[in-house]
Motif scaffolding. Structure first.
Motif, PDB file in Angstrom:
ATOM      1  N   MET A   1       0.836  -1.180   0.000  1.00 30.88           N
ATOM      2  CA  MET A   1       0.000   0.000   0.000  1.00 30.88           C
ATOM      3  C   MET A   1       0.883   1.245   0.000  1.00 30.88           C
ATOM      4  O   MET A   1       1.893   1.297   0.685  1.00 30.88           O
ATOM      5  N   HIS A   2       0.503   2.214  -0.761  1.00 33.17           N
ATOM      6  CA  HIS A   2       1.223   3.472  -0.880  1.00 33.17           C
ATOM      7  C   HIS A   2       1.264   4.176   0.483  1.00 33.17           C
ATOM      8  O   HIS A   2       0.263   4.229   1.191  1.00 33.17           O
ATOM      9  N   HIS A   3       2.431   4.726   0.853  1.00 30.89           N
ATOM     10  CA  HIS A   3       2.563   5.374   2.163  1.00 30.89           C
ATOM     11  C   HIS A   3       1.599   6.541   2.321  1.00 30.89           C
ATOM     12  O   HIS A   3       1.110   6.802   3.415  1.00 30.89           O
ATOM     13  N   ALA A   4       1.301   7.241   1.236  1.00 27.38           N
ATOM     14  CA  ALA A   4       0.385   8.373   1.314  1.00 27.38           C
ATOM     15  C   ALA A   4      -1.034   7.895   1.613  1.00 27.38           C
ATOM     16  O   ALA A   4      -1.775   8.550   2.346  1.00 27.38           O
ATOM     17  N   VAL A   5      -1.413   6.770   1.057  1.00 25.14           N
ATOM     18  CA  VAL A   5      -2.728   6.207   1.331  1.00 25.14           C
ATOM     19  C   VAL A   5      -2.814   5.816   2.802  1.00 25.14           C
ATOM     20  O   VAL A   5      -3.841   6.036   3.459  1.00 25.14           O
ATOM     21  N   GLN A   6      -1.739   5.295   3.338  1.00 29.24           N
ATOM     22  CA  GLN A   6      -1.709   4.945   4.763  1.00 29.24           C
ATOM     23  C   GLN A   6      -1.901   6.179   5.638  1.00 29.24           C
ATOM     24  O   GLN A   6      -2.569   6.109   6.673  1.00 29.24           O
ATOM     25  N   ALA A   7      -1.333   7.311   5.232  1.00 28.81           N
ATOM     26  CA  ALA A   7      -1.493   8.553   5.993  1.00 28.81           C
ATOM     27  C   ALA A   7      -2.960   8.970   6.020  1.00 28.81           C
ATOM     28  O   ALA A   7      -3.466   9.409   7.054  1.00 28.81           O
ATOM     29  N   ALA A   8      -3.649   8.834   4.898  1.00 30.47           N
ATOM     30  CA  ALA A   8      -5.067   9.185   4.843  1.00 30.47           C
ATOM     31  C   ALA A   8      -5.893   8.217   5.679  1.00 30.47           C
ATOM     32  O   ALA A   8      -6.802   8.630   6.405  1.00 30.47           O
ATOM     33  N   ILE A   9      -5.569   6.939   5.595  1.00 32.53           N
ATOM     34  CA  ILE A   9      -6.312   5.945   6.372  1.00 32.53           C
ATOM     35  C   ILE A   9      -6.123   6.177   7.868  1.00 32.53           C
ATOM     36  O   ILE A   9      -7.056   5.989   8.652  1.00 32.53           O
ATOM     37  N   ALA A  10      -4.955   6.628   8.258  1.00 34.84           N
ATOM     38  CA  ALA A  10      -4.724   6.928   9.673  1.00 34.84           C
ATOM     39  C   ALA A  10      -5.665   8.023  10.160  1.00 34.84           C
ATOM     40  O   ALA A  10      -6.061   8.038  11.332  1.00 34.84           O
ATOM     41  N   ARG A  11      -6.030   8.939   9.271  1.00 32.86           N
ATOM     42  CA  ARG A  11      -6.966  10.018   9.627  1.00 32.86           C
ATOM     43  C   ARG A  11      -8.411   9.544   9.611  1.00 32.86           C
ATOM     44  O   ARG A  11      -9.247  10.057  10.340  1.00 32.86           O
ATOM     45  N   PHE A  12      -8.715   8.601   8.737  1.00 35.75           N
ATOM     46  CA  PHE A  12     -10.078   8.096   8.565  1.00 35.75           C
ATOM     47  C   PHE A  12     -10.074   6.569   8.575  1.00 35.75           C
ATOM     48  O   PHE A  12     -10.344   5.934   7.548  1.00 35.75           O
ATOM     49  N   PRO A  13      -9.746   5.956   9.707  1.00 37.57           N
ATOM     50  CA  PRO A  13      -9.601   4.493   9.719  1.00 37.57           C
ATOM     51  C   PRO A  13     -10.877   3.736   9.340  1.00 37.57           C
ATOM     52  O   PRO A  13     -10.794   2.657   8.744  1.00 37.57           O
ATOM     53  N   ASP A  14     -12.037   4.311   9.607  1.00 36.78           N
ATOM     54  CA  ASP A  14     -13.282   3.636   9.265  1.00 36.78           C
ATOM     55  C   ASP A  14     -13.611   3.725   7.776  1.00 36.78           C
ATOM     56  O   ASP A  14     -14.557   3.089   7.313  1.00 36.78           O
ATOM     57  N   ARG A  15     -12.806   4.489   7.040  1.00 35.71           N
ATOM     58  CA  ARG A  15     -13.043   4.646   5.603  1.00 35.71           C
ATOM     59  C   ARG A  15     -11.864   4.123   4.779  1.00 35.71           C
ATOM     60  O   ARG A  15     -11.668   4.506   3.631  1.00 35.71           O
ATOM     61  N   LEU A  32      -3.753  14.317  -3.211  1.00 39.28           N
ATOM     62  CA  LEU A  32      -4.130  14.884  -1.911  1.00 39.28           C
ATOM     63  C   LEU A  32      -3.546  14.046  -0.777  1.00 39.28           C
ATOM     64  O   LEU A  32      -3.059  14.591   0.220  1.00 39.28           O
ATOM     65  N   CYS A  33      -3.613  12.741  -0.927  1.00 33.50           N
ATOM     66  CA  CYS A  33      -3.031  11.843   0.089  1.00 33.50           C
ATOM     67  C   CYS A  33      -1.529  12.085   0.209  1.00 33.50           C
ATOM     68  O   CYS A  33      -0.992  12.130   1.329  1.00 33.50           O
ATOM     69  N   GLU A  34      -0.864  12.240  -0.920  1.00 29.20           N
ATOM     70  CA  GLU A  34       0.576  12.498  -0.912  1.00 29.20           C
ATOM     71  C   GLU A  34       0.885  13.836  -0.249  1.00 29.20           C
ATOM     72  O   GLU A  34       1.824  13.944   0.542  1.00 29.20           O
ATOM     73  N   ASP A  35       0.086  14.851  -0.554  1.00 35.90           N
ATOM     74  CA  ASP A  35       0.279  16.165   0.069  1.00 35.90           C
ATOM     75  C   ASP A  35       0.110  16.069   1.584  1.00 35.90           C
ATOM     76  O   ASP A  35       0.877  16.674   2.338  1.00 35.90           O
ATOM     77  N   LEU A  36      -0.891  15.317   2.022  1.00 38.88           N
ATOM     78  CA  LEU A  36      -1.102  15.140   3.463  1.00 38.88           C
ATOM     79  C   LEU A  36       0.099  14.465   4.104  1.00 38.88           C
ATOM     80  O   LEU A  36       0.595  14.920   5.141  1.00 38.88           O
ATOM     81  N   ALA A  37       0.570  13.394   3.499  1.00 42.35           N
ATOM     82  CA  ALA A  37       1.716  12.674   4.060  1.00 42.35           C
ATOM     83  C   ALA A  37       2.935  13.585   4.147  1.00 42.35           C
ATOM     84  O   ALA A  37       3.629  13.611   5.176  1.00 42.35           O
ATOM     85  N   GLU A  38       3.183  14.360   3.109  1.00 45.80           N
ATOM     86  CA  GLU A  38       4.338  15.268   3.101  1.00 45.80           C
ATOM     87  C   GLU A  38       4.176  16.375   4.142  1.00 45.80           C
ATOM     88  O   GLU A  38       5.143  16.735   4.831  1.00 45.80           O
ATOM     89  N   ALA A  39       2.977  16.907   4.283  1.00 38.35           N
ATOM     90  CA  ALA A  39       2.736  17.965   5.269  1.00 38.35           C
ATOM     91  C   ALA A  39       2.917  17.430   6.683  1.00 38.35           C
ATOM     92  O   ALA A  39       3.466  18.120   7.554  1.00 38.35           O
ATOM     93  N   GLN A  40       2.489  16.196   6.920  1.00 36.46           N
ATOM     94  CA  GLN A  40       2.653  15.602   8.251  1.00 36.46           C
ATOM     95  C   GLN A  40       4.124  15.375   8.578  1.00 36.46           C
ATOM     96  O   GLN A  40       4.561  15.603   9.705  1.00 36.46           O
ATOM     97  N   VAL A  41       4.896  14.957   7.594  1.00 30.68           N
ATOM     98  CA  VAL A  41       6.337  14.770   7.792  1.00 30.68           C
ATOM     99  C   VAL A  41       6.998  16.112   8.094  1.00 30.68           C
ATOM    100  O   VAL A  41       7.816  16.225   9.013  1.00 30.68           O
ATOM    101  N   ALA A  42       6.638  17.129   7.335  1.00 32.63           N
ATOM    102  CA  ALA A  42       7.207  18.462   7.555  1.00 32.63           C
ATOM    103  C   ALA A  42       6.826  18.989   8.930  1.00 32.63           C
ATOM    104  O   ALA A  42       7.669  19.565   9.640  1.00 32.63           O
ATOM    105  N   LEU A  43       5.588  18.798   9.332  1.00 32.73           N
ATOM    106  CA  LEU A  43       5.152  19.238  10.656  1.00 32.73           C
ATOM    107  C   LEU A  43       5.959  18.541  11.740  1.00 32.73           C
ATOM    108  O   LEU A  43       6.450  19.192  12.672  1.00 32.73           O
TER     109      LEU A  43
END
Length: 80
Positions: A1-15, A32-43
């Motif tokens: 599974m793509h790491h970015a998809v995992q980042a999104a699933i972590a936010r919405f585990p029921d989805r 969008l998933c990739e952007d989220l993963a990158e933003a979380q890493v930067a944060l």
């Protein structure tokens, strides 16, 4: 599974299944998933920083993460 998809699933585990399917079918959603993963890493990187601009950058990245999560949720709702 793509790491970015995992980042999104972590936010919405029921989805998780919907996220996986939409990421396969929609490049914009995957982006969008990739952007989220990158933003979380930067944060996380800024949260560990001792740079003088740490507080400002953390606030900026927290807001970016919130915006991306909202966009992901809206996309999921549109495709439900």
């Amino acid at each position: 599974m793509h790491h970015a998809v995992q980042a999104a699933i972590a936010r919405f585990p029921d989805r998780g299944h919907a996220i996986e399917e939409l990421a396969k079918a929609d490049e914009d959603f995957l982006s969008l998933c990739e952007d989220l993963a990158e933003a979380q890493v930067a944060l996380a990187r800024w949260e560990r920083s001792d740079a003088p601009v740490r507080t400002t950058r953390c606030a900026e990245y927290r807001e970016l993460v919130r915006e991306l999560v909202a966009e992901l949720e809206a996309a999921l709702d549109r495709n439900a």
